[in-house]
Write an enzyme that holds these catalytic residues in place. Structure first.
Site, PDB file in Angstrom:
ATOM      1  CE  LYS A  35      44.900 -41.019  49.941  1.00  0.00           C
ATOM      2  NZ  LYS A  35      45.059 -41.350  51.322  1.00  0.00           N
ATOM      3  CB  CYS A  36      47.992 -32.066  50.468  1.00  0.00           C
ATOM      4  SG  CYS A  36      48.715 -30.470  50.089  1.00  0.00           S
ATOM      5  N   GLY A  37      51.163 -32.397  50.819  1.00  0.00           N
ATOM      6  CA  GLY A  37      52.300 -32.052  51.652  1.00  0.00           C
ATOM      7  C   GLY A  37      51.924 -31.131  52.807  1.00  0.00           C
TER       8      GLY A  37
END
Length: 158
Positions: A35-37
């Site tokens: 759930k990271c850029g």
């Protein structure tokens, strides 16, 4: 522990992975998060793995929840996410800490081999370590470095 081949780690599916099995292979070790850029880097990592695995590259993912709680799931969640969204087939290890008192020994060793800018600590998800076929760390890349930017460095090792 004196080298990468001395370590054993737990895989995402709960089995033991002996790093001695990777002797003679170039390794790209990455701390990952779902759930990271930078999560879309999974796609580039998988492309590198597919392109170079037959020449001796192994990409190894270590999920980590230490940066913005961006890997909150359990092993099943992580495995399903990586396969469904990015078709990940490279080895994924169990979720670990990469910094602090509970940092996994593999990451303690990696950080000693190749320090970072200003601090040796891992600064964010998708920090990458490239190891040659002798198990030596040859470079460390920031989260912002896209996997495709590593192609020339990987090709030199193969």
């Amino acid at each position: 522990m004196t080298g990468i081949y001395d370590f054993q780690v737990e895989t995402l599916n709960g089995e033991t992975q002996d790093f001695a099995e990777y002797q003679g292979k170039a390794l790209l070790i990455v701390n990952t998060a779902s759930k990271c850029g930078f999560t879309p880097q999974y796609e580039g990592l998988e492309k590198l793995y597919q392109q170079y695995k037959d020449q001796g590259l192994v990409v190894i993912g270590f999920p980590c929840n230490q940066f913005g709680s961006q890997e909150p799931g359990d092993a099943d969640d992580i495995g399903s996410f990586c396969q469904k969204n990015y078709g990940v087939t490279f080895p994924m290890m169990a979720k670990v800490d990469v910094n602090g008192k509970d940092a996994h020994p593999v990451y303690e060793w990696l950080k000693k081999q190749q320090g970072g800018f200003l601090t040796d600590g891992i600064k964010w998800n998708f920090t990458k370590f490239l190891l040659n076929k002798e198990g030596q760390v040859v470079d460390r890349y920031a989260s912002t470095t896209k996997p495709e930017a590593l192609q020339a460095d990987i090709e030199k090792l193969l």
